[in-house]
Design an enzyme around this catalytic site. Sequence first.
Site, PDB file in Angstrom:
ATOM      1  N   LEU A 124      62.388 -13.727  27.878  1.00  0.00           N
ATOM      2  CA  LEU A 124      63.923 -13.803  28.384  1.00  0.00           C
ATOM      3  C   LEU A 124      64.057 -15.211  29.179  1.00  0.00           C
ATOM      4  CD1 LEU A 124      66.633 -12.836  28.884  1.00  0.00           C
ATOM      5  CD2 LEU A 124      65.793 -11.759  30.925  1.00  0.00           C
ATOM      6  N   GLU A 126      63.921 -18.901  30.634  1.00  0.00           N
ATOM      7  CA  GLU A 126      63.872 -20.115  30.087  1.00  0.00           C
ATOM      8  C   GLU A 126      63.761 -21.129  31.256  1.00  0.00           C
ATOM      9  OE1 GLU A 126      66.513 -19.170  26.096  1.00  0.00           O
ATOM     10  OE2 GLU A 126      67.105 -21.131  27.346  1.00  0.00           O
ATOM     11  N   SER A 131      67.280 -17.119  37.405  1.00  0.00           N
ATOM     12  CA  SER A 131      67.996 -16.247  38.159  1.00  0.00           C
ATOM     13  C   SER A 131      69.468 -15.956  37.308  1.00  0.00           C
ATOM     14  CB  SER A 131      68.544 -16.646  39.483  1.00  0.00           C
ATOM     15  OG  SER A 131      67.175 -16.649  40.230  1.00  0.00           O
ATOM     16  N   THR A 157      55.168 -13.323  31.233  1.00  0.00           N
ATOM     17  CA  THR A 157      53.912 -12.616  31.510  1.00  0.00           C
ATOM     18  C   THR A 157      53.050 -12.234  30.115  1.00  0.00           C
ATOM     19  OG1 THR A 157      54.760 -11.842  33.684  1.00  0.00           O
ATOM     20  CG2 THR A 157      52.769 -10.364  32.725  1.00  0.00           C
ATOM     21  N   GLU A 365      61.608 -10.849  37.897  1.00  0.00           N
ATOM     22  CA  GLU A 365      62.556  -9.667  37.733  1.00  0.00           C
ATOM     23  C   GLU A 365      63.611  -9.551  38.503  1.00  0.00           C
ATOM     24  OE1 GLU A 365      60.997  -6.141  36.164  1.00  0.00           O
ATOM     25  OE2 GLU A 365      59.067  -7.281  35.307  1.00  0.00           O
ATOM     26  N   THR A 367      65.038 -12.250  41.883  1.00  0.00           N
ATOM     27  CA  THR A 367      64.597 -12.941  42.971  1.00  0.00           C
ATOM     28  C   THR A 367      65.394 -12.057  44.040  1.00  0.00           C
ATOM     29  OG1 THR A 367      66.485 -14.553  43.427  1.00  0.00           O
ATOM     30  CG2 THR A 367      64.413 -15.364  42.379  1.00  0.00           C
TER      31      THR A 367
END
Length: 388
Positions: A124, A126, A131, A157, A365, A367
């Site tokens: 997802l 980039e 954020s 990950t 996932e 901040t």
Amino acid sequence: MIRNPARLENLIDEIRLFVRECWHPLEDEVDRTSSIPNEVVERLRREGYFGWSIPEAYGGLGLTAEELVLCAMELSQASVALRARVGTNTGIGSEALVADGTEAQKARWLPRMATGELTACLALTEPDAGSDATNIQTTARRDGDDYVLNGIKRFITNAPLADVFTVIARTEEGSRGSTGLTAFVVERGTAGLRTGEPYRKMGQAGSPVSDVIMENCRVPAAHIIGEREGVGFQTVMKVLNKQRLHLAALCTGPAIRMLDLALSHTRARSQFGQPVANFQLVQAMIADCRTEIFAARSMILEAARSRDRGEDVALTASMCKYFASEMCGRVADRCVQMFGGSGYIADFSSIERYYRDVRLFRLYEGTSQVHQLNIAKLTLRELPQVRP
């Protein structure tokens, strides 16, 4: 919603035994080599760790949200590399298919994810979409029965070892924000897709992270998740609402482990003729750690039960991730303090590694600052509208 308490208790006992007897003795080796021994990965596969949240119909355990977070709290009482190895399959790597995939798509990929034959990940983020996850620049252009994808994903990950990528790309030319985004399943080996070298990181050795690069990567239209174009952002939010609960639990386990290490150290080390644990200011840090861990665990379990009841957990999941990740950072800092000088030296204690490992929790996932904004926005949305 615990469907079979005895089965869950047995599973948790097995996880606890594995973490303490198999994983803890390996942590220094994993940190040194930045890799997990193959025999350990094979054991994780045999014992079903990759399929916890994948439905039973596709070979997984089909854990409810409450069961999943309870297991995650046990598994994560270890260096982060352990849960990261299986975590994308039990979370963001498979959840888009579970939530929105067609029956054919689920049958094709989920059983092999459940066994760990395939490692999955979510692509997802980039370079300019972190954020602000709606600022996706990766494009997917229709060409006959295929889409041609171009773009770079960052901080992914398990990308270096993943077999299957959930890729979010912009299919509507000229669209902005959350509109015009589509979720694709892209298999490793697809022409035009490659992954970068694993990054050098502050912590989390053994959990590889890298870029995912797509250059004229041709993907069949049948690989659009749900075979519905333009709803990729909605799919991602379904993934993240559940994963934020999962991740909050994965923040709580390391806090439990760090406090255990600090308790052992402060009871064994003597200064001024008595154990360090006897000093009141040390006891204050112990009390703060224990209280915050309890608060996080309680929040997470309540939110998980709400999700199992079918309730909207967008707000509570965000609160759980925010609180648990910040809590873990505070516990880490206190525990290093309780160790004193030996807490800073890797030769004397593993607590410095945990301190580095958990720092990332407050960044990925969402901040902490993004979650603060999200919590405030959703709270204000609940209030009656004030008319001028």
